[in-house]
Design a protein around this motif. Sequence first.
Motif, short mmCIF file in Angstrom:
data_model
loop_
_atom_site.label_atom_id
_atom_site.label_comp_id
_atom_site.label_asym_id
_atom_site.label_seq_id
_atom_site.Cartn_x
_atom_site.Cartn_y
_atom_site.Cartn_z
N GLN A 34 7.13 -12.66 -0.45
CA GLN A 34 6.91 -11.27 -0.83
C GLN A 34 5.48 -10.87 -0.55
OE1 GLN A 34 8.53 -10.77 -4.73
NE2 GLN A 34 8.58 -8.54 -4.64
N PHE A 36 2.60 -8.06 -1.62
CA PHE A 36 2.24 -7.10 -2.66
C PHE A 36 0.95 -6.40 -2.28
CE2 PHE A 36 5.07 -8.41 -6.13
CZ PHE A 36 5.38 -9.71 -5.79
N GLN A 38 -2.37 -4.63 -4.30
CA GLN A 38 -3.04 -4.49 -5.59
C GLN A 38 -4.29 -3.65 -5.40
OE1 GLN A 38 -4.56 -8.06 -7.56
NE2 GLN A 38 -4.13 -7.15 -9.56
N LYS A 42 -5.84 -2.79 -11.03
CA LYS A 42 -4.46 -2.35 -11.27
C LYS A 42 -3.47 -3.51 -11.12
CE LYS A 42 -5.68 2.00 -11.58
NZ LYS A 42 -5.57 2.76 -12.85
N GLY A 43 -2.21 -3.22 -11.43
CA GLY A 43 -1.17 -4.22 -11.29
C GLY A 43 -0.71 -4.34 -9.85
N LEU A 44 0.45 -4.94 -9.68
CA LEU A 44 0.99 -5.22 -8.35
C LEU A 44 2.05 -4.20 -7.94
CD1 LEU A 44 1.55 -9.07 -8.64
CD2 LEU A 44 -0.48 -7.86 -7.86
N SER A 46 5.07 -4.09 -5.19
CA SER A 46 5.80 -4.87 -4.20
C SER A 46 5.99 -4.03 -2.94
CB SER A 46 7.16 -5.27 -4.76
OG SER A 46 7.90 -5.99 -3.79
N LEU A 49 9.94 -7.72 0.61
CA LEU A 49 10.46 -9.02 0.18
C LEU A 49 11.36 -9.54 1.29
CD1 LEU A 49 11.82 -10.03 -3.28
CD2 LEU A 49 13.09 -10.60 -1.22
N LEU A 89 -1.54 -9.17 -1.23
CA LEU A 89 -1.22 -10.52 -1.68
C LEU A 89 0.09 -10.98 -1.07
CD1 LEU A 89 -2.05 -10.07 -5.47
CD2 LEU A 89 -3.41 -11.34 -3.83
N ARG A 93 8.28 -17.84 -3.39
CA ARG A 93 9.05 -18.42 -4.49
C ARG A 93 9.87 -19.55 -3.89
NH1 ARG A 93 13.31 -15.61 -8.31
NH2 ARG A 93 12.75 -13.76 -7.12
N ILE A 100 6.41 -17.56 -8.98
CA ILE A 100 5.89 -17.09 -7.70
C ILE A 100 4.49 -17.66 -7.52
CG2 ILE A 100 5.04 -15.04 -6.50
CD1 ILE A 100 7.37 -13.49 -7.62
N PHE A 102 1.01 -17.34 -5.53
CA PHE A 102 0.27 -16.32 -4.80
C PHE A 102 -0.83 -16.91 -3.93
CE2 PHE A 102 1.69 -12.29 -6.54
CZ PHE A 102 2.36 -12.68 -7.69
N GLY A 103 -1.11 -16.24 -2.83
CA GLY A 103 -2.32 -16.48 -2.08
C GLY A 103 -3.47 -15.73 -2.74
N LYS A 104 -4.68 -15.95 -2.22
CA LYS A 104 -5.84 -15.30 -2.82
C LYS A 104 -6.02 -13.87 -2.36
CE LYS A 104 -8.50 -19.45 -3.80
NZ LYS A 104 -9.79 -20.17 -3.65
N TYR B 36 1.04 -14.37 -16.02
CA TYR B 36 0.03 -14.74 -15.05
C TYR B 36 -1.34 -14.28 -15.55
CZ TYR B 36 3.90 -15.24 -11.69
OH TYR B 36 5.06 -15.61 -11.04
N SER B 43 -6.88 -14.87 -7.23
CA SER B 43 -5.47 -14.50 -7.19
C SER B 43 -4.83 -14.73 -8.54
CB SER B 43 -4.76 -15.31 -6.11
OG SER B 43 -3.47 -14.79 -5.91
N PRO B 110 2.22 -3.67 -15.28
CA PRO B 110 0.98 -3.11 -14.75
C PRO B 110 -0.26 -3.89 -15.14
CG PRO B 110 1.72 -1.85 -16.62
CD PRO B 110 2.80 -2.87 -16.36
#
Lengths: 112, 117
Positions: A34, A36, A38, A42-44, A46, A49, A89, A93, A100, A102-104, B36, B43, B110
Amino acid sequence: KQEVTQIPAALSVPEGENLVLNCSFTDSAIYNLQWFRQDPGKGLTSLLLIQSSQREQTSGRLNASLDKSSGRSTLYIAASQPGDSATYLCAVRENRDDKIIFGKGTRLHILP
Amino acid sequence: GAVVSQHPSWVICKSGTSVKIECRSLDFQATTMFWYRQFPKQSLMLMATSNEGSKATYEQGVEKDKFLINHASLTLSTLTVTSAHPEDSSFYICSALAGGHYPNEQFFGPGTRLTVL
């Protein structure tokens, strides 16, 4: 242990250019991958996918490809705009019910 | 897509106090939720997996007695940071594993920004 790497870590390009963000993962036995977005603080969100059986997904100016055997994915952004500036990002999975990883991320800055 | 909310969106607290963060799936039931943590310019790192009606599974290096997780219903998981210290300041994000129309897709909240003074 699965590891996700994103290159480059940061990228600045003039508005209007097409660009490619790269993602690699060490274990090819994934359930899905996936991408994303950001925004700062803030949040993610999507973006795309890709299931393990798929090779690519497209949404508007975004196209993501998946080469599971080589452990790579790319996110292609066409005709970049200043509003595309954000951190992107990549995440994989490994199993259906699993976490999940994640990469940096790649911090993208589109110059007006 | 399915919606996940978090409350509060930000919190500032004094060192030594406890802070509770809520994660809710608004229009679907989630037997599994994930917590998370994201430090500045880093990340997201998984802290724990929360399963409804059972104990959470913590990732290596995460103190289960410091980060208490309760998944009491199919739509709510809570993360309590006990005796918070400045090094706990971070961005905490939850995700919920959906079924139904979105089989096995994770939807993210969020985030909650915690600042410990």
